[in-house]
Scaffold this motif. Structure first.
Motif, PDB file in Angstrom:
ATOM      1  N   ALA A 123      -2.134  15.836 -19.391  1.00 16.55           N
ATOM      2  CA  ALA A 123      -2.848  16.438 -20.522  1.00 16.55           C
ATOM      3  C   ALA A 123      -2.431  17.895 -20.745  1.00 16.55           C
ATOM      4  CB  ALA A 123      -4.355  16.369 -20.275  1.00 16.55           C
ATOM      5  N   HIS A 124      -1.426  18.361 -19.977  1.00 14.70           N
ATOM      6  CA  HIS A 124      -0.872  19.718 -20.102  1.00 14.70           C
ATOM      7  C   HIS A 124      -1.866  20.802 -19.707  1.00 14.70           C
ATOM      8  CE1 HIS A 124       2.641  17.983 -21.984  1.00 14.70           C
ATOM      9  NE2 HIS A 124       1.866  17.380 -22.887  1.00 14.70           N
ATOM     10  N   GLU A 125      -2.866  20.421 -18.897  1.00 16.36           N
ATOM     11  CA  GLU A 125      -3.726  21.455 -18.325  1.00 16.36           C
ATOM     12  C   GLU A 125      -2.922  22.310 -17.367  1.00 16.36           C
ATOM     13  OE1 GLU A 125      -7.806  21.828 -15.641  1.00 16.36           O
ATOM     14  OE2 GLU A 125      -7.375  19.938 -16.695  1.00 16.36           O
ATOM     15  N   PHE A 126      -1.965  21.659 -16.686  1.00 16.34           N
ATOM     16  CA  PHE A 126      -0.989  22.361 -15.847  1.00 16.34           C
ATOM     17  C   PHE A 126       0.380  22.012 -16.413  1.00 16.34           C
ATOM     18  CE2 PHE A 126      -4.417  20.924 -12.878  1.00 16.34           C
ATOM     19  CZ  PHE A 126      -5.067  22.147 -12.758  1.00 16.34           C
ATOM     20  N   SER A 127       1.094  22.998 -16.925  1.00 18.72           N
ATOM     21  CA  SER A 127       2.374  22.729 -17.570  1.00 18.72           C
ATOM     22  C   SER A 127       3.517  22.788 -16.563  1.00 18.72           C
ATOM     23  CB  SER A 127       2.611  23.734 -18.696  1.00 18.72           C
ATOM     24  OG  SER A 127       2.568  25.064 -18.196  1.00 18.72           O
ATOM     25  N   ASP A 128       4.688  22.322 -17.002  1.00 18.55           N
ATOM     26  CA  ASP A 128       5.867  22.296 -16.143  1.00 18.55           C
ATOM     27  C   ASP A 128       6.157  23.680 -15.565  1.00 18.55           C
ATOM     28  OD1 ASP A 128       6.106  19.698 -16.852  1.00 18.55           O
ATOM     29  OD2 ASP A 128       7.861  19.943 -18.146  1.00 18.55           O
ATOM     30  N   THR A 160       4.385  25.449 -13.500  1.00 19.37           N
ATOM     31  CA  THR A 160       3.243  26.298 -13.160  1.00 19.37           C
ATOM     32  C   THR A 160       2.609  25.844 -11.851  1.00 19.37           C
ATOM     33  OG1 THR A 160       1.719  24.932 -14.449  1.00 19.37           O
ATOM     34  CG2 THR A 160       2.752  26.792 -15.576  1.00 19.37           C
ATOM     35  N   PRO A 161       2.016  26.760 -11.096  1.00 16.88           N
ATOM     36  CA  PRO A 161       1.392  26.379  -9.831  1.00 16.88           C
ATOM     37  C   PRO A 161       0.047  25.701 -10.039  1.00 16.88           C
ATOM     38  CG  PRO A 161       1.129  28.733 -10.207  1.00 16.88           C
ATOM     39  CD  PRO A 161       2.016  28.222 -11.308  1.00 16.88           C
ATOM     40  N   LEU A 162      -0.272  24.791  -9.141  1.00 18.66           N
ATOM     41  CA  LEU A 162      -1.587  24.162  -9.129  1.00 18.66           C
ATOM     42  C   LEU A 162      -2.595  25.086  -8.442  1.00 18.66           C
ATOM     43  CD1 LEU A 162      -0.615  20.512  -8.118  1.00 18.66           C
ATOM     44  CD2 LEU A 162      -1.380  21.283 -10.363  1.00 18.66           C
ATOM     45  N   ARG A 202       7.047  24.855  -1.488  1.00 18.88           N
ATOM     46  CA  ARG A 202       7.827  25.547  -0.472  1.00 18.88           C
ATOM     47  C   ARG A 202       6.858  26.168   0.514  1.00 18.88           C
ATOM     48  NH1 ARG A 202      11.541  29.746  -3.374  1.00 18.88           N
ATOM     49  NH2 ARG A 202      12.371  29.955  -1.272  1.00 18.88           N
ATOM     50  N   ARG A 203       7.337  26.351   1.744  1.00 16.87           N
ATOM     51  CA  ARG A 203       6.464  26.922   2.760  1.00 16.87           C
ATOM     52  C   ARG A 203       5.951  28.290   2.299  1.00 16.87           C
ATOM     53  NH1 ARG A 203      10.699  24.679   5.764  1.00 16.87           N
ATOM     54  NH2 ARG A 203      10.072  22.955   7.102  1.00 16.87           N
ATOM     55  N   GLY A 204       4.642  28.456   2.388  1.00 17.15           N
ATOM     56  CA  GLY A 204       4.039  29.728   2.022  1.00 17.15           C
ATOM     57  C   GLY A 204       3.843  29.933   0.535  1.00 17.15           C
ATOM     58  N   ALA A 205       4.119  28.900  -0.275  1.00 20.51           N
ATOM     59  CA  ALA A 205       3.964  29.035  -1.728  1.00 20.51           C
ATOM     60  C   ALA A 205       3.050  27.944  -2.253  1.00 20.51           C
ATOM     61  CB  ALA A 205       5.333  28.946  -2.415  1.00 20.51           C
ATOM     62  N   ARG A 206       2.504  28.192  -3.442  1.00 20.65           N
ATOM     63  CA  ARG A 206       1.619  27.221  -4.073  1.00 20.65           C
ATOM     64  C   ARG A 206       2.417  26.016  -4.567  1.00 20.65           C
ATOM     65  NH1 ARG A 206      -2.573  30.448  -6.495  1.00 20.65           N
ATOM     66  NH2 ARG A 206      -3.072  28.819  -8.008  1.00 20.65           N
ATOM     67  N   ARG A 207       1.756  24.839  -4.615  1.00 22.82           N
ATOM     68  CA  ARG A 207       2.399  23.654  -5.177  1.00 22.82           C
ATOM     69  C   ARG A 207       2.619  23.866  -6.673  1.00 22.82           C
ATOM     70  NH1 ARG A 207      -0.268  23.431  -0.170  1.00 22.82           N
ATOM     71  NH2 ARG A 207       0.307  21.498   0.929  1.00 22.82           N
ATOM     72  N   LEU A 265      16.763  26.953  -8.813  1.00 23.32           N
ATOM     73  CA  LEU A 265      16.366  27.114 -10.197  1.00 23.32           C
ATOM     74  C   LEU A 265      14.943  27.647 -10.200  1.00 23.32           C
ATOM     75  CD1 LEU A 265      17.678  23.792 -11.776  1.00 23.32           C
ATOM     76  CD2 LEU A 265      18.721  26.058 -11.943  1.00 23.32           C
ATOM     77  N   ALA A 266      14.739  28.790 -10.849  1.00 25.88           N
ATOM     78  CA  ALA A 266      13.416  29.437 -10.864  1.00 25.88           C
ATOM     79  C   ALA A 266      12.882  29.593  -9.444  1.00 25.88           C
ATOM     80  CB  ALA A 266      12.447  28.661 -11.737  1.00 25.88           C
ATOM     81  N   GLU A 267      13.777  29.978  -8.531  1.00 25.38           N
ATOM     82  CA  GLU A 267      13.445  30.245  -7.127  1.00 25.38           C
ATOM     83  C   GLU A 267      13.125  28.988  -6.318  1.00 25.38           C
ATOM     84  OE1 GLU A 267      14.004  33.214  -5.960  1.00 25.38           O
ATOM     85  OE2 GLU A 267      14.497  33.883  -7.981  1.00 25.38           O
TER      86      GLU A 267
END
Length: 252
Positions: A23-28, A30-32, A65-70, A135-137
């Protein structure tokens, strides 16, 4: 004492998150929300949230990634073989920001396969480069490339984490003109998994490539391993000339 949740609960949470992503509440890209935030929202333990994340990641919906948001995974980027482009050119053309992490660059004796692919003699040496491409880190591909010695000798003078090797070689008079690609599926080795922050034996898309210069002489032989949800390849051909050869190959 912490109560336990039904084993199906994490599946329900994963399904709800998937619906919110659709539903694009979370877009491509972007972190959850964090584990703590989702744990409170769904009134479950953080372990249950981690299980839901694991399912979404296994389904190719999110990455981490380790230490980062999904993060929500964008739709696979498409790479065409109609023309020979560097990773950097392709990434920028698809609207992404490329970067690299150099793992190793060494001058060593060519392996039997490298001698065969690069038409080298016994005892000839190659410069072998291992880089993680991002790509984008986010790490999406491992590049393992052997260069004939006279070309590879140019690499130590480059900024390998930021330069496009193809562009720099062009400037130095070495034109990567044509390439032959072989694409198949493999599972991640322990090293692949470590470099891409994946579980061992995760399916990967492998692209093996031999590139030649304007004179048709082999310059590089590369074994690139992509996260399967990060890339899609397209091939266009006609009945007059076939650009794609299908063949069976033994499991690695």
């Amino acid at each position: 004492m912490q109560r336990s949740e039904p084993s199906a609960r994490y599946r329900q949470i994963a399904a709800d998150l998937l619906d919110r992503i659709a539903a694009h509440e979370f877009s491509d890209g972007t972190p959850l929300p964090s584990e703590a935030d989702l744990s409170q929202r769904y009134d479950v333990s953080r372990g249950t949230i981690r299980q839901a994340f694991a399912k979404l990641r296994a389904d190719g919906v999110i990455s981490s990634r380790r230490g980062a948001r999904r993060t929500v995974v964008a739709s696979p980027r498409v790479q065409s073989f109609d023309e020979l482009n560097s990773f950097s050119h392709w990434a920028r053309a698809s609207g992404s920001t490329p970067s690299s992490h150099t793992v190793a660059l060494e001058l060593r004796a060519a392996t039997p396969e490298e001698r065969h692919r690069l038409e080298l003699a016994h005892g000839d040496r190659v410069y072998h480069l291992t880089r993680v491409r991002l790509l984008a880190e986010e790490p999406v591909m491992i590049e393992r490339t052997a260069y004939v010695e006279k070309v590879g000798a140019l690499l130590p003078g480059m900024q390998l984490d930021t330069d496009s090797i193809t562009d720099r070689l062009d400037e130095l008079g070495v034109v990567l003109h044509s390439a032959e690609h072989t694409i198949d599926a493999v599972v991640a080795s322990a090293e692949d998994a470590r470099l891409l922050d994946l579980r061992p034996r995760t399916p990967l898309l492998r692209e093996r490539r031999r590139t030649a210069d304007l004179a048709g002489m082999p310059v590089e032989w590369s074994d690139d391993r992509w996260q399967a949800n990060a890339i899609a390849f397209t091939v266009r051909n006609t009945r007059d000339v076939s650009h794609l050869l299908k063949q069976s190959s033994p499991r690695p």
